[in-house]
Design a protein around this motif. Structure first.
Motif, PDB file in Angstrom:
ATOM      1  N   SER A 114      79.669  62.061  32.412  1.00  0.00           N
ATOM      2  CA  SER A 114      80.621  62.872  31.760  1.00  0.00           C
ATOM      3  C   SER A 114      80.172  63.780  30.717  1.00  0.00           C
ATOM      4  N   GLY A 115      80.804  64.841  30.513  1.00  0.00           N
ATOM      5  CA  GLY A 115      79.824  65.359  29.895  1.00  0.00           C
ATOM      6  C   GLY A 115      79.706  66.972  29.836  1.00  0.00           C
ATOM      7  N   ILE A 116      78.775  67.707  29.405  1.00  0.00           N
ATOM      8  CA  ILE A 116      78.462  68.754  29.772  1.00  0.00           C
ATOM      9  C   ILE A 116      77.249  69.151  30.465  1.00  0.00           C
ATOM     10  N   PRO A 117      76.557  69.630  31.343  1.00  0.00           N
ATOM     11  CA  PRO A 117      75.724  69.834  31.696  1.00  0.00           C
ATOM     12  C   PRO A 117      75.257  71.046  31.120  1.00  0.00           C
TER      13      PRO A 117
ATOM     14  N   GLU B 123      68.192  67.974  26.339  1.00  0.00           N
ATOM     15  CA  GLU B 123      67.781  67.357  24.544  1.00  0.00           C
ATOM     16  C   GLU B 123      69.098  67.641  23.989  1.00  0.00           C
ATOM     17  N   GLU B 124      69.119  69.122  23.757  1.00  0.00           N
ATOM     18  CA  GLU B 124      69.919  69.733  23.398  1.00  0.00           C
ATOM     19  C   GLU B 124      71.624  69.419  23.881  1.00  0.00           C
ATOM     20  N   LEU B 125      72.051  69.010  24.469  1.00  0.00           N
ATOM     21  CA  LEU B 125      72.686  68.542  25.122  1.00  0.00           C
ATOM     22  C   LEU B 125      74.040  67.243  24.351  1.00  0.00           C
ATOM     23  N   ILE B 126      73.112  65.518  23.368  1.00  0.00           N
ATOM     24  CA  ILE B 126      72.746  65.344  22.558  1.00  0.00           C
ATOM     25  C   ILE B 126      74.273  65.510  21.622  1.00  0.00           C
ATOM     26  N   GLY B 127      74.634  66.269  21.239  1.00  0.00           N
ATOM     27  CA  GLY B 127      75.436  67.020  19.822  1.00  0.00           C
ATOM     28  C   GLY B 127      76.857  66.445  20.600  1.00  0.00           C
ATOM     29  N   ILE B 128      77.470  67.108  21.894  1.00  0.00           N
ATOM     30  CA  ILE B 128      78.183  67.144  22.820  1.00  0.00           C
ATOM     31  C   ILE B 128      78.656  65.124  23.555  1.00  0.00           C
ATOM     32  N   ASN B 129      77.307  65.475  24.355  1.00  0.00           N
ATOM     33  CA  ASN B 129      77.489  63.674  25.330  1.00  0.00           C
ATOM     34  C   ASN B 129      77.432  63.019  24.439  1.00  0.00           C
TER      35      ASN B 129
END
Ligand SMILES: NC(=O)C1=CN([C@@H]2O[C@H](COP(=O)(O)OP(=O)(O)OC[C@H]3O[C@@H](n4cnc5c(N)ncnc54)[C@H](O)[C@@H]3O)[C@@H](O)[C@H]2O)C=CC1
Ligand SMILES: O=C([O-])CC(=O)C(=O)O
Length: 308
Positions: free
Chosen positions: A78-81, A89-95
């Motif tokens: 689950s989470g954004i690609p 690394e830029e996905l950390i905020g949401i994931n």
């Protein structure tokens, strides 16, 4: 054997499909936050059962974790690609928020579960699960190296003009564009070192192409890949479910192995019924050790962005 896959998107659905096709699990539960989405994917996949010849029962659930109760293994996709031009690394905020909530809900309903973390940035998400769940370290496994190694073998076969079944190789280190450490010095064609066949600059090209494997596909597809990621996860799940004691590079909490500690990063491990049954310490050259150290520094920098 009951397996839950959280996130019924591209990777989650592909992973559920490969697990079912291999026919070793009695039940796969797909769970997603989007209303009806997991149920729809499960129904579509079940309608392939008579065509593809599997008996695994696939069901879907919209955010109802009671349906996942008693899972032996759970996969978190689950989470954004990422989109083209982004780093993982830029996905950390949401994931990070998603992975934290999902892992705690899974454990609440399946206290004995083994977790496989896929969401990116994967090494940091695996570390987050360690820091926030209290599960023993052998039950928290990050998937990255199995995929990166498959891509390494694809690039090696391309360079060698050989069938993929002829080549062997492994990628350790962080699952990031800069942090991967493809072990080119250990790679072989039928047990002969690839340096016997390839010039130094061609080997370096293989290493560079492997490291940006995910970014290359993201640029082509507009979102990140799913077939090889799904297949890689299904390989890990099968090794655990069937107690295979197979060796894969996986992200695991290191406590001194490879001279590293207090981070999760990809190293070879043996996977069996208990999850990670052993961290395998192989002899690295000084150059490989230095790359591993640099990779660890990158992962730790991303871990530093976590808020517990
Ligand atoms: N570790 C690895 O080797 C790989 C990691 N990935 C990562 O896997 C993740 C998923 O990628 P895709 O499947 O392509 O994305 P996707 O967007 O196709 O699917 C993600 C799914 O997660 C669901 N979701 C979001 N929040 C949720 C929540 N709180 N609970 C349950 N479900 C939720 C979404 O509704 C969506 O269906 C990404 O973070 C991607 O970067 C992807 C490929 C390889
Ligand atoms: O590239 C991405 O963002 C997804 C991923 O981790 C991969 O395919 O290796």
């Amino acid at each position: 054997m009951k397996i839950t896959v959280v996130g019924a998107g591209a990777v989650g659905a592909s992973c559920a499909e490969y697990i079912a096709m291999k026919n070793f699990a009695s039940e796969v539960v797909l769970l997603d936050i989007k209303e009806g989405y997991a149920e729809g994917k499960a129904m579509d996949l079940m309608q392939t059962a008579s065509l593809n010849g599997f008996d695994t029962k696939i069901t879907g659930s919209t955010s109802d974790y009671s349906k996942t109760a008693g899972s032996d293994i759970a996969v978190i996709t689950s989470g954004i690609p990422r989109k083209p031009g982004m780093t993982r690394e830029e996905l950390i905020g949401i994931n990070a928020g998603i992975v934290k909530t999902v892992s705690s809900s899974l454990i609440e309903h399946s206290p004995n579960v083994i977790l496989i973390v896929v969401s990116n940035p994967m090494d940091t998400m695996t570390y987050l699960v360690h820091k926030t769940t209290g599960l023993p370290k052998h039950k928290i496994i990050g998937m990255g190296g199995a995929l990166d190694s498959a891509r390494f073998k694809y690039r090696l076969a391309e360079a060698l003009e050989a069938p993929i079944s002829d080549v062997d190789g492994m990628v350790i280190g962080g699952h990031s564009d800069k942090g991967m450490v493809p072990l080119i010095g250990h790679a072989t064609r039928n047990s002969v070192k690839v340096s016997e066949f390839l010039a130094e600059n061609r080997m370096q090209q293989v290493v560079e192409d492997t490291k940006v494997g995910g970014a290359t596909l993201t640029k082509l597809l507009g979102t990140s890949a799913w077939y090889a990621p799904g297949a890689a996860v299904s390989g890990l799940v099968q090794a655990i479910a069937c107690d295979q004691k197979k060796m894969f590079p996986c992200s695991t909490l290191l406590e001194g192995e490879y001279g590293l500690e207090d981070l999760c990063i990809g190293v070879p491990v043996l996977l069996g019924r208990n999850g990670i049954e052993k961290v395998v310490e192989i002899e690295l050259s000084d150059a490989e050790k230095a790359k591993m150290q640099e990779s660890a520094e990158g992962v730790k920098k991303t871990n530093g962005l976590l808020q517990f």
